[in-house]
Design a protein around this motif. Structure first.
Motif, short mmCIF file in Angstrom:
data_model
loop_
_atom_site.label_atom_id
_atom_site.label_comp_id
_atom_site.label_asym_id
_atom_site.label_seq_id
_atom_site.Cartn_x
_atom_site.Cartn_y
_atom_site.Cartn_z
N PHE A 87 0.83 -1.19 0.00
CA PHE A 87 0.00 0.00 0.00
C PHE A 87 0.87 1.25 0.00
N ARG A 88 0.27 2.37 -0.41
CA ARG A 88 0.89 3.68 -0.24
C ARG A 88 0.29 4.25 1.04
N ASN A 89 1.08 4.30 2.09
CA ASN A 89 0.62 4.68 3.42
C ASN A 89 0.87 6.16 3.68
N PHE A 90 -0.15 6.82 4.14
CA PHE A 90 -0.09 8.23 4.52
C PHE A 90 -0.42 8.31 6.01
N SER A 91 -0.36 9.49 6.57
CA SER A 91 -0.58 9.60 8.02
C SER A 91 -2.00 9.21 8.43
N ARG A 92 -2.99 9.48 7.61
CA ARG A 92 -4.37 9.21 8.01
C ARG A 92 -5.12 8.24 7.08
N HIS A 93 -4.48 7.78 6.04
CA HIS A 93 -5.14 6.83 5.13
C HIS A 93 -4.11 6.05 4.35
N LYS A 94 -4.58 5.02 3.63
CA LYS A 94 -3.70 4.27 2.74
C LYS A 94 -4.42 3.98 1.44
N LEU A 95 -3.65 3.93 0.39
CA LEU A 95 -4.16 3.70 -0.95
C LEU A 95 -3.48 2.48 -1.55
N LEU A 96 -4.09 1.95 -2.59
CA LEU A 96 -3.46 0.85 -3.32
C LEU A 96 -2.35 1.41 -4.20
N ARG A 97 -1.39 0.57 -4.50
CA ARG A 97 -0.40 0.94 -5.50
C ARG A 97 -1.10 1.02 -6.85
N LYS A 98 -0.68 1.96 -7.67
CA LYS A 98 -1.34 2.14 -8.97
C LYS A 98 -1.21 0.90 -9.84
N ARG A 99 -0.10 0.18 -9.73
CA ARG A 99 0.08 -1.01 -10.56
C ARG A 99 -0.94 -2.09 -10.22
N ASN A 100 -1.39 -2.15 -8.95
CA ASN A 100 -2.39 -3.14 -8.57
C ASN A 100 -3.76 -2.82 -9.17
N ILE A 101 -4.03 -1.54 -9.31
CA ILE A 101 -5.28 -1.11 -9.94
C ILE A 101 -5.22 -1.43 -11.44
N ARG A 102 -4.07 -1.13 -12.04
CA ARG A 102 -3.90 -1.44 -13.47
C ARG A 102 -4.03 -2.95 -13.73
N LYS A 103 -3.49 -3.76 -12.84
CA LYS A 103 -3.53 -5.22 -13.02
C LYS A 103 -4.96 -5.76 -13.05
N ILE A 104 -5.80 -5.31 -12.11
CA ILE A 104 -7.17 -5.84 -12.09
C ILE A 104 -7.94 -5.36 -13.32
N ARG A 105 -7.69 -4.13 -13.72
CA ARG A 105 -8.36 -3.63 -14.92
C ARG A 105 -7.87 -4.37 -16.16
#
Length: 156
Positions: A87-105
């Protein structure tokens, strides 16, 4: 021993136990997180983090015969996001890596192009949903779900 093998993960945890002790008890880093061979230390002083990085590098070379990865070992602001455990971790939230989003699409596109079966798409989608729910992804998961359903309906 293959990378990613459960045995290699187990031995990495045992071998790096000395690093854990060093960081927590010698350096006294309060916010230290390690998962197998990846670790993060959080602190509000960039200078302190730089000093610890040098000390950890020296410790790893001398005691464990290891080296920090030159490209991945850096002191950065949490506001830019830290790439850690998928994940891309921030102080108050986390997001998926962009490559993981591209892979499912890409899997959805491969299904549309008859490159993978429904079963393969379904398995990938289920795994991706289980992974994605651990990040702040409600809207993204809804959107990918819609894209996947549309791809399935196009085949009917």
């Amino acid at each position: 021993m293959p990378l990613g093998n459960l045995t290699s993960q187990f031995f990495a945890n045992i071998y790096l136990n000395e690093l854990d002790y060093f960081v927590k008890h010698i350096l006294k880093a309060q916010f230290y997180i390690r998962y197998v061979d990846d670790f993060v230390i959080l602190h509000n002083s960039k200078e302190q983090l730089g000093e610890w990085k040098s000390q950890i590098d020296k410790f790893l070379k001398e005691r464990l015969k290891l080296e920090l990865h030159k490209d991945k070992s850096k002191v950065i602001s949490l506001s830019k996001g830290i790439d850690f455990v998928g994940f891309r971790n921030f102080s108050r939230h986390k997001l998926l890596r962009k490559r993981n989003i591209r892979k499912i699409r890409q899997k959805v596109e491969n299904y549309k192009d008859n490159k993978i079966t429904f079963s393969q798409l379904f398995d990938s989608y289920q795994g991706w949903q289980a992974y994605a729910k651990w990040a702040n992804t409600y809207k993204l998961r809804s959107k990918v779900k819609g894209e996947t359903i549309n791809a399935l309906l196009m085949k009917i």
